[in-house]
Design an enzyme around this catalytic site. Structure first.
Site, PDB file in Angstrom:
ATOM      1  CE  LYS A   1      72.798  16.292  36.464  1.00 22.40           C
ATOM      2  NZ  LYS A   1      72.196  16.302  37.817  1.00 22.40           N
TER       3      LYS A   1
ATOM      4  NE  ARG B   1      78.555  15.242  38.915  1.00 18.69           N
ATOM      5  CZ  ARG B   1      77.544  14.505  39.336  1.00 18.69           C
ATOM      6  NH1 ARG B   1      77.157  14.560  40.587  1.00 18.69           N
ATOM      7  NH2 ARG B   1      76.941  13.693  38.520  1.00 18.69           N
TER       8      ARG B   1
ATOM      9  NE  ARG C   1      67.463   8.639  41.506  1.00 15.86           N
ATOM     10  CZ  ARG C   1      68.385   9.502  41.083  1.00 15.86           C
ATOM     11  NH1 ARG C   1      68.256  10.075  39.918  1.00 15.86           N
ATOM     12  NH2 ARG C   1      69.425   9.793  41.824  1.00 15.86           N
TER      13      ARG C   1
ATOM     14  NE  ARG D   1      71.629   6.896  41.894  1.00 19.87           N
ATOM     15  CZ  ARG D   1      71.914   8.007  41.234  1.00 19.87           C
ATOM     16  NH1 ARG D   1      71.381   8.205  40.041  1.00 19.87           N
ATOM     17  NH2 ARG D   1      72.706   8.916  41.754  1.00 19.87           N
TER      18      ARG D   1
ATOM     19  NE  ARG E   1      73.381  11.967  45.090  1.00 19.83           N
ATOM     20  CZ  ARG E   1      72.195  11.397  44.820  1.00 19.83           C
ATOM     21  NH1 ARG E   1      71.552  10.712  45.761  1.00 19.83           N
ATOM     22  NH2 ARG E   1      71.669  11.506  43.639  1.00 19.83           N
TER      23      ARG E   1
HETATM   24  P1  ADP Z   1      73.305  12.750  40.813  1.00 23.17           P
HETATM   25  O1  ADP Z   1      73.580  13.896  39.920  1.00 23.17           O
HETATM   26  O2  ADP Z   1      71.836  12.363  40.851  1.00 23.17           O
HETATM   27  O3  ADP Z   1      73.902  12.892  42.190  1.00 23.17           O
HETATM   28  P2  ADP Z   1      74.900  10.929  39.105  1.00 23.17           P
HETATM   29  O4  ADP Z   1      74.326   9.658  38.620  1.00 23.17           O
HETATM   30  O5  ADP Z   1      75.151  12.005  38.103  1.00 23.17           O
HETATM   31  O6  ADP Z   1      73.965  11.424  40.293  1.00 23.17           O
HETATM   32  O7  ADP Z   1      76.273  10.633  39.881  1.00 23.17           O
HETATM   33  C1  ADP Z   1      76.334   9.656  40.895  1.00 23.17           C
HETATM   34  C2  ADP Z   1      77.681   9.715  41.598  1.00 23.17           C
HETATM   35  O8  ADP Z   1      78.738   9.451  40.670  1.00 23.17           O
HETATM   36  C3  ADP Z   1      78.039  11.060  42.213  1.00 23.17           C
HETATM   37  O9  ADP Z   1      77.469  11.265  43.492  1.00 23.17           O
HETATM   38  C4  ADP Z   1      79.577  10.936  42.286  1.00 23.17           C
HETATM   39  O10 ADP Z   1      79.973  10.060  43.324  1.00 23.17           O
HETATM   40  C5  ADP Z   1      79.889  10.235  40.978  1.00 23.17           C
HETATM   41  N1  ADP Z   1      80.107  11.210  39.882  1.00 23.17           N
HETATM   42  C6  ADP Z   1      79.369  11.331  38.747  1.00 23.17           C
HETATM   43  N2  ADP Z   1      79.836  12.302  37.963  1.00 23.17           N
HETATM   44  C7  ADP Z   1      80.902  12.850  38.598  1.00 23.17           C
HETATM   45  C8  ADP Z   1      81.807  13.915  38.315  1.00 23.17           C
HETATM   46  N3  ADP Z   1      81.697  14.633  37.184  1.00 23.17           N
HETATM   47  N4  ADP Z   1      82.773  14.190  39.212  1.00 23.17           N
HETATM   48  C9  ADP Z   1      82.903  13.480  40.340  1.00 23.17           C
HETATM   49  N5  ADP Z   1      82.069  12.471  40.697  1.00 23.17           N
HETATM   50  C10 ADP Z   1      81.078  12.144  39.841  1.00 23.17           C
END
Ligand code: ADP
Length: 195
Positions: free
Chosen positions: A14, A89, A128, A134, A145
């Site tokens: 994404k 989400r 990654r 990260r 996750r």
């Molecule tokens: P990925 O999709 O690879 O898990 P992201 O960079 O999109 O990683 O998100 C990293 C973290 O940020 C998530 O695991 C969560 O803790 C938090 N996060 C991001 N977007 C949201 C959301 N829309 N709702 C709740 N937590 C979020």
């Protein structure tokens, strides 16, 4: 096509595709994950409160996420549209986004759904981890996750399917191949979107 959600599991691409597509559509790419990581990196109050939760791969509470997103969408560059990566989400976030858009008489134009198997995603996220370090890219947290995505987020696709907004794209391949597929489904849905 100016108001777009890029949907899909962690590691599906994404971030990579979102940046490219946003440029092609002429809108800003907005990643809630990036916004949260910036808070953590800058040591803001919010970042300090959320860093353990993010490192554990848990979702940030909707009230916090929704407030941050509303503030970001209120910035001038998002006035003409946006590409969202990592939001919504949860069902509550879907409702909040609809509400925010409806307030200005707008609605979503498309939900681009990128797909890949958990095996492919795990492998990519572990790669990654080695490259970027990260805090949430350890095998245990990656599996957590992916589980959260399947339990809490994937079912939301049905809501967008009901509104005929979902365009599905195979996320397995090189970044260029996946980008070409995204461009193709967008062009099919709305031929003038990328001109
Ligand atoms: P990925 O999709 O690879 O898990 P992201 O960079 O999109 O990683 O998100 C990293 C973290 O940020 C998530 O695991 C969560 O803790 C938090 N996060 C991001 N977007 C949201 C959301 N829309 N709702 C709740 N937590 C979020």
């Amino acid at each position: 096509m100016k108001r777009v959600v890029l949907f899909g599991p962690p590691g599906v691409g994404k971030g990579t595709q979102g940046g490219r597509l946003a440029a092609a559509l002429g809108v800003p790419a907005i990643s809630t994950g990036d916004l949260f990581r910036a808070h953590v990196k800058n040591g803001t109050d919010l970042g300090r409160r959320l860093s353990a939760l993010i490192a554990a791969g848990d979702y940030v509470p909707d009230s916090i996420t929704n407030t941050m997103l509303a503030e970001r969408l209120a910035e001038p560059d998002a006035g003409g549209g946006f590409l969202l990566d990592g939001y919504p989400r949860t069902a509550d976030q879907v409702a909040e986004l609809d509400r925010l858009l409806a307030r200005s008489g707008e609605s979503l134009d498309a939900v681009l759904l990128l797909a890949a198997s958990d095996e492919v995603l795990e492998e990519r996220l572990l790669k990654r981890a080695a490259a970027e370090g990260r805090s949430d890219d350890t095998l245990e947290v990656i599996r957590h996750r992916l589980g959260l995505y399947h339990a809490e987020t994937e079912p939301l696709v049905a809501l967008y399917d009901a509104a005929d907004l979902v365009l599905r794209v195979d996320g397995v391949g090189t970044p260029d191949e996946v980008q070409d597929r995204l461009i193709a489904v967008i062009a099919e849905r709305e031929p003038s979107a990328l001109s």
